[in-house]
Design a protein around this motif. Structure first.
Motif, PDB file in Angstrom:
ATOM      1  N   LEU A   1       0.800  -1.222   0.000  1.00 42.12           N
ATOM      2  CA  LEU A   1       0.000   0.000   0.000  1.00 42.12           C
ATOM      3  C   LEU A   1       0.836   1.277   0.000  1.00 42.12           C
ATOM      4  CD1 LEU A   1      -2.864  -0.994   2.464  1.00 42.12           C
ATOM      5  CD2 LEU A   1      -2.844  -1.118  -0.028  1.00 42.12           C
ATOM      6  N   THR A   2       2.058   1.194  -0.532  1.00 39.36           N
ATOM      7  CA  THR A   2       2.956   2.341  -0.592  1.00 39.36           C
ATOM      8  C   THR A   2       3.264   2.671  -2.048  1.00 39.36           C
ATOM      9  OG1 THR A   2       3.968   1.739   1.528  1.00 39.36           O
ATOM     10  CG2 THR A   2       5.206   3.246   0.113  1.00 39.36           C
ATOM     11  N   GLU A   3       3.278   3.959  -2.376  1.00 38.40           N
ATOM     12  CA  GLU A   3       3.657   4.387  -3.720  1.00 38.40           C
ATOM     13  C   GLU A   3       5.166   4.644  -3.761  1.00 38.40           C
ATOM     14  OE1 GLU A   3       2.698   7.860  -7.074  1.00 38.40           O
ATOM     15  OE2 GLU A   3       1.862   8.004  -5.044  1.00 38.40           O
ATOM     16  N   ARG A   4       5.860   3.858  -4.565  1.00 43.59           N
ATOM     17  CA  ARG A   4       7.309   4.023  -4.730  1.00 43.59           C
ATOM     18  C   ARG A   4       7.550   4.928  -5.940  1.00 43.59           C
ATOM     19  NH1 ARG A   4      12.245   4.628  -4.583  1.00 43.59           N
ATOM     20  NH2 ARG A   4      13.796   2.963  -4.465  1.00 43.59           N
ATOM     21  N   LYS A   5       8.198   6.073  -5.694  1.00 44.26           N
ATOM     22  CA  LYS A   5       8.453   7.030  -6.759  1.00 44.26           C
ATOM     23  C   LYS A   5       9.922   6.956  -7.172  1.00 44.26           C
ATOM     24  CE  LYS A   5       4.803  10.267  -5.389  1.00 44.26           C
ATOM     25  NZ  LYS A   5       4.473  11.664  -5.028  1.00 44.26           N
ATOM     26  N   VAL A   6      10.148   6.783  -8.465  1.00 42.81           N
ATOM     27  CA  VAL A   6      11.501   6.634  -9.000  1.00 42.81           C
ATOM     28  C   VAL A   6      11.674   7.599 -10.166  1.00 42.81           C
ATOM     29  CG1 VAL A   6      13.171   5.066 -10.058  1.00 42.81           C
ATOM     30  CG2 VAL A   6      11.574   4.194  -8.332  1.00 42.81           C
ATOM     31  N   THR A   7      12.794   8.330 -10.168  1.00 43.66           N
ATOM     32  CA  THR A   7      13.167   9.184 -11.295  1.00 43.66           C
ATOM     33  C   THR A   7      14.504   8.710 -11.845  1.00 43.66           C
ATOM     34  OG1 THR A   7      12.001  11.091 -10.366  1.00 43.66           O
ATOM     35  CG2 THR A   7      13.661  11.539 -12.046  1.00 43.66           C
ATOM     36  N   VAL A   8      14.556   8.487 -13.150  1.00 43.14           N
ATOM     37  CA  VAL A   8      15.757   7.953 -13.792  1.00 43.14           C
ATOM     38  C   VAL A   8      16.245   8.937 -14.841  1.00 43.14           C
ATOM     39  CG1 VAL A   8      16.684   6.115 -15.254  1.00 43.14           C
ATOM     40  CG2 VAL A   8      15.101   5.553 -13.403  1.00 43.14           C
ATOM     41  N   LYS A   9      17.512   9.306 -14.768  1.00 50.60           N
ATOM     42  CA  LYS A   9      18.144  10.130 -15.799  1.00 50.60           C
ATOM     43  C   LYS A   9      19.032   9.222 -16.642  1.00 50.60           C
ATOM     44  CE  LYS A   9      20.818  14.357 -16.596  1.00 50.60           C
ATOM     45  NZ  LYS A   9      19.800  14.940 -17.482  1.00 50.60           N
ATOM     46  N   LEU A  10      18.721   9.138 -17.921  1.00 53.78           N
ATOM     47  CA  LEU A  10      19.451   8.238 -18.803  1.00 53.78           C
ATOM     48  C   LEU A  10      20.724   8.916 -19.311  1.00 53.78           C
ATOM     49  CD1 LEU A  10      16.480   6.785 -20.879  1.00 53.78           C
ATOM     50  CD2 LEU A  10      17.686   5.700 -18.990  1.00 53.78           C
ATOM     51  N   PRO A  11      21.880   8.233 -19.209  1.00 54.05           N
ATOM     52  CA  PRO A  11      23.129   8.820 -19.716  1.00 54.05           C
ATOM     53  C   PRO A  11      23.099   8.898 -21.246  1.00 54.05           C
ATOM     54  CG  PRO A  11      23.556   7.009 -18.175  1.00 54.05           C
ATOM     55  CD  PRO A  11      22.098   6.946 -18.535  1.00 54.05           C
ATOM     56  N   PRO A  12      23.457  10.041 -21.827  1.00 53.41           N
ATOM     57  CA  PRO A  12      23.433  10.150 -23.286  1.00 53.41           C
ATOM     58  C   PRO A  12      24.473   9.255 -23.949  1.00 53.41           C
ATOM     59  CG  PRO A  12      24.409  12.108 -22.296  1.00 53.41           C
ATOM     60  CD  PRO A  12      23.868  11.286 -21.173  1.00 53.41           C
ATOM     61  N   ALA A  13      24.118   8.711 -25.095  1.00 50.29           N
ATOM     62  CA  ALA A  13      25.028   7.873 -25.891  1.00 50.29           C
ATOM     63  C   ALA A  13      25.173   8.473 -27.281  1.00 50.29           C
ATOM     64  CB  ALA A  13      24.500   6.442 -25.968  1.00 50.29           C
ATOM     65  N   PHE A  14      25.159   9.815 -27.348  1.00 46.86           N
ATOM     66  CA  PHE A  14      25.191  10.468 -28.647  1.00 46.86           C
ATOM     67  C   PHE A  14      26.169  11.634 -28.625  1.00 46.86           C
ATOM     68  CE2 PHE A  14      21.806  12.449 -26.161  1.00 46.86           C
ATOM     69  CZ  PHE A  14      22.138  13.791 -26.240  1.00 46.86           C
ATOM     70  N   ALA A  15      26.499  12.095 -29.830  1.00 46.44           N
ATOM     71  CA  ALA A  15      27.234  13.336 -30.012  1.00 46.44           C
ATOM     72  C   ALA A  15      26.319  14.336 -30.699  1.00 46.44           C
ATOM     73  CB  ALA A  15      28.486  13.094 -30.846  1.00 46.44           C
ATOM     74  N   THR A  16      26.661  15.597 -30.590  1.00 44.17           N
ATOM     75  CA  THR A  16      25.879  16.647 -31.239  1.00 44.17           C
ATOM     76  C   THR A  16      26.716  17.268 -32.350  1.00 44.17           C
ATOM     77  OG1 THR A  16      24.679  17.121 -29.191  1.00 44.17           O
ATOM     78  CG2 THR A  16      24.618  18.803 -30.909  1.00 44.17           C
ATOM     79  N   LEU A  17      26.169  17.236 -33.540  1.00 50.00           N
ATOM     80  CA  LEU A  17      26.842  17.827 -34.696  1.00 50.00           C
ATOM     81  C   LEU A  17      26.119  19.120 -35.082  1.00 50.00           C
ATOM     82  CD1 LEU A  17      28.859  17.799 -37.060  1.00 50.00           C
ATOM     83  CD2 LEU A  17      27.202  16.379 -38.310  1.00 50.00           C
ATOM     84  N   VAL A  18      26.873  20.211 -35.095  1.00 47.79           N
ATOM     85  CA  VAL A  18      26.332  21.509 -35.481  1.00 47.79           C
ATOM     86  C   VAL A  18      27.012  21.929 -36.785  1.00 47.79           C
ATOM     87  CG1 VAL A  18      26.027  23.925 -34.834  1.00 47.79           C
ATOM     88  CG2 VAL A  18      25.949  22.143 -33.071  1.00 47.79           C
ATOM     89  N   VAL A  19      26.213  22.150 -37.823  1.00 49.65           N
ATOM     90  CA  VAL A  19      26.737  22.561 -39.129  1.00 49.65           C
ATOM     91  C   VAL A  19      26.267  23.982 -39.416  1.00 49.65           C
ATOM     92  CG1 VAL A  19      26.847  22.069 -41.592  1.00 49.65           C
ATOM     93  CG2 VAL A  19      26.705  20.169 -39.951  1.00 49.65           C
ATOM     94  N   LYS A  20      27.233  24.877 -39.638  1.00 47.13           N
ATOM     95  CA  LYS A  20      26.926  26.250 -40.024  1.00 47.13           C
ATOM     96  C   LYS A  20      27.385  26.465 -41.461  1.00 47.13           C
ATOM     97  CE  LYS A  20      27.641  28.017 -35.317  1.00 47.13           C
ATOM     98  NZ  LYS A  20      28.418  28.968 -34.477  1.00 47.13           N
ATOM     99  N   THR A  21      26.603  27.198 -42.212  1.00 46.64           N
ATOM    100  CA  THR A  21      26.985  27.451 -43.604  1.00 46.64           C
ATOM    101  C   THR A  21      27.004  28.949 -43.885  1.00 46.64           C
ATOM    102  OG1 THR A  21      24.718  27.353 -44.461  1.00 46.64           O
ATOM    103  CG2 THR A  21      25.930  25.277 -44.327  1.00 46.64           C
TER     104      THR A  21
END
Length: 266
Positions: free
Chosen positions: A167-187
């Motif tokens: 009868l207890t509400e278990r609250k969980v927050t998960v932050k997922l580690p990023p597995a990506f890179a960010t590519l910024v292209v300017k022209t």
């Protein structure tokens, strides 16, 4: 042999995991002038009763229970319902009605509320999918679970354990580690068409800075930039590493001239 087993808790004062197996024998209850009535209360409705006679035979009955023509004696009743603790009764049946009414089972469940960053991640308990985040007050049997939160391919899995209590509400927050890179292209000039091979990204840079920004898995990519009246820039190679933000500025050379025409007389 017409028999089957079911687990039950032999000690009604200590509800918990089943420790003994009781054999259900489809026999006729011993005959007599007794009558047994068992009813449930509230959320306990729908429980199943396993009734053991003084001779040892057991029958299974859905509640509410009404059995007529029973021989006198002490009967052992085990009440069972998923997500509830077993309950033991020992009604003493004599001549006439023996009533056990309004029986309530103790809840054996709690609740899980799970959020993740980013949201929309898939959630698994003990390897079984239960939905996507956010998950609100998911009713679960009280015990410990192996928790897996997954949002591939751009984030790493998150594994942990979670314990649900009655009868207890278990609250969980998960932050997922990023597995990506960010590519910024300017022209320069802006409004050029940018194509990134390997991910089938084709879009125009926008704004005064001429910007395209993409989240990509680590690896090697090739960028091509084109614009009408400018010389194209094909096959620009970039290597992306996890967690990196790489900015690439591409300048296009004009591929046009100016034609002036004068006439005489003007």
């Amino acid at each position: 042999d017409g028999s089957r087993g079911f687990p039950y808790n032999p000690d009604p004062e200590k509800p918990g995991k089943s420790t003994t197996e009781l054999v259900v024998i489809e026999e006729v209850m011993p005959k007599g002038q007794g009558k047994l009535i068992i009813t449930m209360a509230g959320d306990s409705l729908g429980a199943v009763a396993f009734i053991q006679s003084p001779r040892g035979g057991v029958v299974e009955k859905p509640t509410p229970v009404r059995i007529n023509n029973l021989a006198p004696g002490t009967y052992r009743v085990t009440l069972k319902k998923p997500m509830y603790y077993d309950k033991q009764l020992s009604p003493n049946v004599g001549v006439g009605y023996t009533k056990v009414t309004g029986v309530a089972l103790n809840p054996h469940y709690g609740f899980l509320t799970l959020t993740s960053d980013p949201s929309g991640a898939r959630v698994y308990l003990d390897g079984h999918p239960i939905g996507e985040t956010p998950i609100r007050k998911k009713q679960l049997l009280s015990r410990s679970y192996d928790l897996l939160v997954r949002n591939d391919p751009l984030y790493h899995d998150k594994k942990t354990s979670v314990t649900i209590t009655d009868l207890t509400e278990r609250k969980v927050t998960v932050k997922l580690p990023p597995a990506f890179a960010t590519l910024v292209v300017k022209t320069d000039p802006p409004d050029a068409l940018v194509t990134i091979t390997g991910v089938t990204v084709t879009q125009k840079t926008s704004g005064s800075k001429g910007l395209v920004e993409e989240r990509l898995s680590s690896g090697t990519y090739h960028i091509s930039v084109t614009k009408e009246l400018y010389r194209p820039k094909p096959g620009i190679r970039v290597n992306l590493k996890e967690g990196q933000t790489l900015e690439k500025t591409v300048q296009l050379k004009p591929d046009f001239g100016t034609l002036s025409i004068t006439t005489r007389p003007s």
